[in-house]
Design a protein around this motif. Structure first.
Motif, mmCIF file in Angstrom:
data_model
loop_
_atom_site.group_PDB
_atom_site.id
_atom_site.type_symbol
_atom_site.label_atom_id
_atom_site.label_comp_id
_atom_site.label_asym_id
_atom_site.label_seq_id
_atom_site.Cartn_x
_atom_site.Cartn_y
_atom_site.Cartn_z
ATOM 1 N N LEU A 85 0.826 -1.205 0.000
ATOM 2 C CA LEU A 85 0.000 0.000 0.000
ATOM 3 C C LEU A 85 0.861 1.255 0.000
ATOM 4 O O LEU A 85 0.597 2.211 -0.738
ATOM 5 C CB LEU A 85 -0.921 -0.001 1.225
ATOM 6 N N ARG A 93 -4.623 8.515 -8.261
ATOM 7 C CA ARG A 93 -5.810 7.983 -7.590
ATOM 8 C C ARG A 93 -6.955 7.940 -8.596
ATOM 9 O O ARG A 93 -7.637 8.929 -8.814
ATOM 10 C CB ARG A 93 -6.174 8.854 -6.396
ATOM 11 N N GLU A 98 -10.164 4.626 -5.766
ATOM 12 C CA GLU A 98 -10.776 5.361 -4.663
ATOM 13 C C GLU A 98 -12.030 4.642 -4.174
ATOM 14 O O GLU A 98 -12.285 4.570 -2.965
ATOM 15 C CB GLU A 98 -11.127 6.776 -5.120
ATOM 16 N N LEU A 101 -11.014 1.431 -2.175
ATOM 17 C CA LEU A 101 -10.423 1.786 -0.887
ATOM 18 C C LEU A 101 -11.477 2.309 0.075
ATOM 19 O O LEU A 101 -11.428 2.016 1.281
ATOM 20 C CB LEU A 101 -9.319 2.828 -1.080
ATOM 21 N N THR A 104 -13.207 -0.586 1.346
ATOM 22 C CA THR A 104 -12.343 -1.273 2.307
ATOM 23 C C THR A 104 -12.457 -0.634 3.687
ATOM 24 O O THR A 104 -12.478 -1.342 4.708
ATOM 25 C CB THR A 104 -10.887 -1.246 1.831
ATOM 26 N N VAL A 226 -5.477 -4.878 -2.961
ATOM 27 C CA VAL A 226 -6.610 -4.474 -2.122
ATOM 28 C C VAL A 226 -7.666 -5.560 -2.137
ATOM 29 O O VAL A 226 -8.231 -5.921 -1.089
ATOM 30 C CB VAL A 226 -7.197 -3.130 -2.603
ATOM 31 N N ASN A 230 -8.754 -7.733 1.185
ATOM 32 C CA ASN A 230 -10.160 -7.742 1.578
ATOM 33 C C ASN A 230 -10.695 -9.164 1.677
ATOM 34 O O ASN A 230 -11.437 -9.507 2.605
ATOM 35 C CB ASN A 230 -10.991 -6.947 0.573
ATOM 36 N N ILE A 361 -4.906 3.692 5.031
ATOM 37 C CA ILE A 361 -5.705 3.839 3.808
ATOM 38 C C ILE A 361 -6.259 5.253 3.697
ATOM 39 O O ILE A 361 -6.266 5.847 2.617
ATOM 40 C CB ILE A 361 -6.840 2.789 3.789
ATOM 41 N N LEU A 365 -5.579 7.888 0.607
ATOM 42 C CA LEU A 365 -6.631 8.615 -0.108
ATOM 43 C C LEU A 365 -6.426 10.136 -0.015
ATOM 44 O O LEU A 365 -6.725 10.856 -0.976
ATOM 45 C CB LEU A 365 -8.008 8.241 0.460
#
Length: 371
Positions: A85, A93, A98, A101, A104, A226, A230, A361, A365
């Protein structure tokens, strides 16, 4: 210097800078691809080692040592995911990234609630162990008298009937003990857990929109890690909910549709299938399929039958039969005494890790340049 040469020098400088940028981007992309490959291999290896430990024998499915090993797999994968990450934090991004995430972040909040429910569920397992210990102490008395047998029967009856109502008891105990800080985020004004809250429903919600990246998305440096992390998180939370009695109405048999053609998913799918078979096969009298609790229930039922037919003075044959069962129950209690504390501590550590990765995270972002 003439204007022409000055212009040429400026042009060559810009061209050189752009070439440097391209080389830098190529190096960065190569590093990201290496990180992605390493992460996938790491997840595959950890799960493969978990389902095929060397040397055998392996811990029984859904036993306390087995659950602790699974949590070790999760923390190992989470550590490597954090590295990936951070490496991919410099990429643009995209809207797709986006979105996943953000999903997530929501999934982690649900996992935090599940961790708390599991911690409380382990407390109910501890209470069952204490009741089993009372029965063991009573039935070890020699000569075995009616008073000791009655005491053992009361403890065993409470263990068996209390276990079947574990969900309801956990709801009330959670409402008494849980603070607004421990139940994820955004509930500071409400110290109680909703009566409708269900760990099983949380698992279903976590898995509902978890989709394998395809096409151009699959080649994105961050999309696949990701997705993998998850999937691992949902799988581990599902196993905990299946094993430990907690506030849940039902447990989905197979929460994830994993891509079998990928090595990491193939190994994880093996875990899901094995636990799924147990979910379908066993009656969840205790609200959980923890192997030690299943054995405790089986022995407890046998000992209750003995106490119901007991007449003083006991026959030597009856005392010999019950002694074997009592020793087995005693051994389970001793293993659970340490194992449950360690498991509970480990679940709390996973909670803290989830909090930290959620912050990572959010930072990604906030800092990644949008396109």
């Amino acid at each position: 210097m003439s204007p022409s040469s000055e212009h040429n020098g400026s042009f060559l400088g810009i061209l050189s800078f752009r070439r440097y940028q391209i080389v830098s981007m190529d190096v960065q992309q190569e590093q990201q691809l290496q990180e992605l490959e390493y992460f996938q291999n790491h997840v595959s290896e950890r799960f493969s080692e978990f389902i095929s430990p060397s040397p055998p024998p392996s811990d029984p499915l859904l036993s306390i040592p087995w659950l602790r090993s699974l949590l070790h797999v999760f923390t190992s994968c989470e550590t490597e995911f954090k590295e990936v990450l951070l490496t991919t934090a410099q990429i643009s991004r995209t809207p797709s990234l986006e979105k996943v995430l953000t999903e997530t972040l929501d999934r982690i909040v649900k996992a935090l609630d599940i961790c708390n429910a599991v911690v409380n569920g382990i407390e109910s397992v501890k209470q069952s162990r204490r009741l089993a210990e009372i029965a063991v102490t009573a039935l070890k008395q020699r000569p075995l008298c009616s008073g000791s047998v009655r005491r053992a029967r009361r403890a065993l009856t409470s263990l068996l009937t209390g276990g079947s109502n574990a969900d309801a008891k956990d709801k009330s105990s959670s409402r008494r003990r849980t603070t607004s800080r421990s139940w994820s985020f955004g509930q500071r004004g409400n110290v109680n857990v909703s009566k409708n809250w269900s760990a099983g429903k949380q698992i279903q919600a976590m898995a509902a929109n978890l989709v394998l990246p395809r096409g151009a998305e699959a080649s994105g440096h961050a999309m696949m890690p990701v997705y993998i992390m998850n999937s691992v998180m949902v799988l581990v939370m599902w196993v905990l909910v299946a094993a430990v009695p907690c506030q849940t109405s039902s447990v989905p048999v197979a929460p994830l549709q994993l891509p079998k053609h990928q090595s990491w998913a193939s190994a994880a799918l093996n875990v899901q299938e094995r636990v799924g078979e147990e979910v379908k096969r066993k009656e969840k009298r205790f609200g959980g399929l923890m192997e030690e609790m299943q054995r405790m229930e089986s022995i407890g039922l046998s000992l209750v039958e003995f106490t119901e037919r007991f007449r003083f003075p006991a026959e030597e044959e009856d005392e010999g039969e019950v002694e074997e069962k009592v020793d087995e129950m005693d051994e389970i209690c001793r293993r659970m005494e340490v194992g449950l504390e360690d498991l509970q501590r480990q679940v709390r550590a996973v909670f803290q890790r989830l909090v930290r990765i959620r912050l990572e995270i959010v930072s990604v972002l906030d800092q990644a340049p949008a396109i």
